[in-house]
Design a protein around this motif. Structure first.
Motif, PDB file in Angstrom:
ATOM      1  N   ILE A  53      -5.586  -9.429   8.215  1.00  0.00           N
ATOM      2  CA  ILE A  53      -5.137  -8.706   7.029  1.00  0.00           C
ATOM      3  C   ILE A  53      -3.664  -8.369   7.190  1.00  0.00           C
ATOM      4  N   GLY A  54      -2.919  -8.484   6.098  1.00  0.00           N
ATOM      5  CA  GLY A  54      -1.510  -8.099   6.089  1.00  0.00           C
ATOM      6  C   GLY A  54      -1.398  -6.645   5.678  1.00  0.00           C
ATOM      7  N   LEU A  55      -0.611  -5.888   6.413  1.00  0.00           N
ATOM      8  CA  LEU A  55      -0.431  -4.464   6.142  1.00  0.00           C
ATOM      9  C   LEU A  55       1.046  -4.122   6.067  1.00  0.00           C
ATOM     10  N   ILE A  56       1.388  -3.170   5.201  1.00  0.00           N
ATOM     11  CA  ILE A  56       2.757  -2.663   5.118  1.00  0.00           C
ATOM     12  C   ILE A  56       2.685  -1.139   5.172  1.00  0.00           C
ATOM     13  N   PRO A  57       3.046  -0.542   6.317  1.00  0.00           N
ATOM     14  CA  PRO A  57       3.044   0.922   6.394  1.00  0.00           C
ATOM     15  C   PRO A  57       4.167   1.489   5.516  1.00  0.00           C
ATOM     16  N   GLU A  58       3.815   2.384   4.601  1.00  0.00           N
ATOM     17  CA  GLU A  58       4.798   2.891   3.651  1.00  0.00           C
ATOM     18  C   GLU A  58       5.231   4.323   3.930  1.00  0.00           C
ATOM     19  N   GLU A  59       4.454   5.059   4.716  1.00  0.00           N
ATOM     20  CA  GLU A  59       4.823   6.432   5.051  1.00  0.00           C
ATOM     21  C   GLU A  59       4.424   6.716   6.490  1.00  0.00           C
ATOM     22  N   PRO A  60       4.996   7.753   7.100  1.00  0.00           N
ATOM     23  CA  PRO A  60       4.728   8.021   8.521  1.00  0.00           C
ATOM     24  C   PRO A  60       3.241   8.081   8.878  1.00  0.00           C
ATOM     25  N   GLU A  61       2.416   8.610   7.993  1.00  0.00           N
ATOM     26  CA  GLU A  61       0.981   8.684   8.277  1.00  0.00           C
ATOM     27  C   GLU A  61       0.365   7.297   8.423  1.00  0.00           C
ATOM     28  N   ASP A  62       0.913   6.313   7.704  1.00  0.00           N
ATOM     29  CA  ASP A  62       0.427   4.935   7.812  1.00  0.00           C
ATOM     30  C   ASP A  62       0.649   4.387   9.224  1.00  0.00           C
ATOM     31  N   MET A  63       1.752   4.808   9.859  1.00  0.00           N
ATOM     32  CA  MET A  63       2.023   4.355  11.228  1.00  0.00           C
ATOM     33  C   MET A  63       0.967   4.912  12.179  1.00  0.00           C
ATOM     34  N   TRP A  64       0.536   6.148  11.950  1.00  0.00           N
ATOM     35  CA  TRP A  64      -0.522   6.748  12.773  1.00  0.00           C
ATOM     36  C   TRP A  64      -1.815   5.948  12.607  1.00  0.00           C
ATOM     37  N   HIS A  65      -2.128   5.583  11.366  1.00  0.00           N
ATOM     38  CA  HIS A  65      -3.330   4.781  11.125  1.00  0.00           C
ATOM     39  C   HIS A  65      -3.215   3.414  11.811  1.00  0.00           C
ATOM     40  N   ALA A  66      -2.035   2.814  11.750  1.00  0.00           N
ATOM     41  CA  ALA A  66      -1.830   1.518  12.421  1.00  0.00           C
ATOM     42  C   ALA A  66      -2.040   1.663  13.919  1.00  0.00           C
ATOM     43  N   TYR A  67      -1.538   2.754  14.497  1.00  0.00           N
ATOM     44  CA  TYR A  67      -1.712   3.016  15.931  1.00  0.00           C
ATOM     45  C   TYR A  67      -3.197   3.085  16.301  1.00  0.00           C
ATOM     46  N   ASN A  68      -3.994   3.672  15.421  1.00  0.00           N
ATOM     47  CA  ASN A  68      -5.425   3.796  15.678  1.00  0.00           C
ATOM     48  C   ASN A  68      -6.215   2.557  15.290  1.00  0.00           C
ATOM     49  N   LEU A  69      -5.578   1.631  14.594  1.00  0.00           N
ATOM     50  CA  LEU A  69      -6.235   0.405  14.147  1.00  0.00           C
ATOM     51  C   LEU A  69      -6.025  -0.749  15.117  1.00  0.00           C
ATOM     52  N   VAL A  70      -4.799  -0.889  15.626  1.00  0.00           N
ATOM     53  CA  VAL A  70      -4.449  -1.980  16.543  1.00  0.00           C
ATOM     54  C   VAL A  70      -5.051  -1.689  17.913  1.00  0.00           C
ATOM     55  N   ALA A  71      -5.667  -2.702  18.522  1.00  0.00           N
ATOM     56  CA  ALA A  71      -6.299  -2.516  19.835  1.00  0.00           C
ATOM     57  C   ALA A  71      -6.026  -3.727  20.722  1.00  0.00           C
ATOM     58  N   ALA A  72      -6.136  -3.511  22.021  1.00  0.00           N
ATOM     59  CA  ALA A  72      -5.985  -4.612  22.981  1.00  0.00           C
ATOM     60  C   ALA A  72      -6.965  -5.721  22.614  1.00  0.00           C
ATOM     61  N   GLY A  73      -6.490  -6.963  22.677  1.00  0.00           N
ATOM     62  CA  GLY A  73      -7.323  -8.112  22.331  1.00  0.00           C
ATOM     63  C   GLY A  73      -7.105  -8.601  20.907  1.00  0.00           C
ATOM     64  N   ASP A  74      -6.538  -7.751  20.045  1.00  0.00           N
ATOM     65  CA  ASP A  74      -6.205  -8.181  18.684  1.00  0.00           C
ATOM     66  C   ASP A  74      -4.999  -9.100  18.753  1.00  0.00           C
ATOM     67  N   SER A  75      -4.755  -9.846  17.689  1.00  0.00           N
ATOM     68  CA  SER A  75      -3.489 -10.571  17.599  1.00  0.00           C
ATOM     69  C   SER A  75      -2.698  -9.971  16.458  1.00  0.00           C
ATOM     70  N   LEU A  76      -1.391  -9.933  16.644  1.00  0.00           N
ATOM     71  CA  LEU A  76      -0.520  -9.280  15.685  1.00  0.00           C
ATOM     72  C   LEU A  76       0.696 -10.158  15.444  1.00  0.00           C
ATOM     73  N   ARG A  77       1.034 -10.371  14.159  1.00  0.00           N
ATOM     74  CA  ARG A  77       2.183 -11.193  13.789  1.00  0.00           C
ATOM     75  C   ARG A  77       3.171 -10.333  13.004  1.00  0.00           C
ATOM     76  N   SER A  78       4.440 -10.406  13.407  1.00  0.00           N
ATOM     77  CA  SER A  78       5.478  -9.634  12.736  1.00  0.00           C
ATOM     78  C   SER A  78       6.833 -10.272  12.993  1.00  0.00           C
ATOM     79  N   THR A  79       7.807  -9.908  12.168  1.00  0.00           N
ATOM     80  CA  THR A  79       9.164 -10.388  12.414  1.00  0.00           C
ATOM     81  C   THR A  79       9.796  -9.540  13.509  1.00  0.00           C
ATOM     82  N   THR A  80      10.727 -10.141  14.217  1.00  0.00           N
ATOM     83  CA  THR A  80      11.427  -9.459  15.294  1.00  0.00           C
ATOM     84  C   THR A  80      12.788 -10.110  15.463  1.00  0.00           C
TER      85      THR A  80
END
Length: 118
Positions: A7-34
């Motif tokens: 799923i593609g996600l776009i965190p729009e407010e600081p609380e969204d970053m907290w949710h992302a922190y609790n959503l992403v886990a070891a073993g997942d794969s994550l794609r982003s620009t860098t």
């Protein structure tokens, strides 16, 4: 969601970053620009380095949430072909507000689905 879906996600407010922190886990794969510093060597032996924006996909090993900066740092190994980063090389992706990232899980549990609002 099916097993192994993403799923593609776009965190729009600081609380969204907290949710992302609790959503992403070891073993997942994550794609982003860098941005990567890339050094090129000319035929004469001189080298120049440039900063290049690229998209990486990593297998998540560790993450750190900087509450003050509102940045989620996700560490892992590159798992997708990339002209600037070797397969298996370690990299840290900084997830920031209003920057899209794509998260893939082998299994989306009820808690994760509830967190993203599905």
């Amino acid at each position: 969601m099916d097993q192994g879906s993403q799923i593609g996600l776009i965190p729009e407010e600081p609380e969204d970053m907290w949710h992302a922190y609790n959503l992403v886990a070891a073993g997942d794969s994550l794609r982003s620009t860098t941005v990567r510093k890339v050094t090129m060597e000319s035929s004469t032996g001189s080298s120049t380095s440039n900063r290049v924006r690229t998209t990486l996909t990593i297998s998540v090993e560790d993450l750190d949430f900087d509450v003050q900066a509102g940045v989620l740092r996700v560490k892992g190994r590159n798992i997708a072909e990339n002209p600037y980063v070797k397969m298996g090389a370690y990299h840290t992706l900084d997830l920031e507000l209003n920057r899209k990232f794509t998260l893939a899980k082998k299994v989306w549990d009820v808690v994760a689905l509830d967190r993203i609002g599905n």
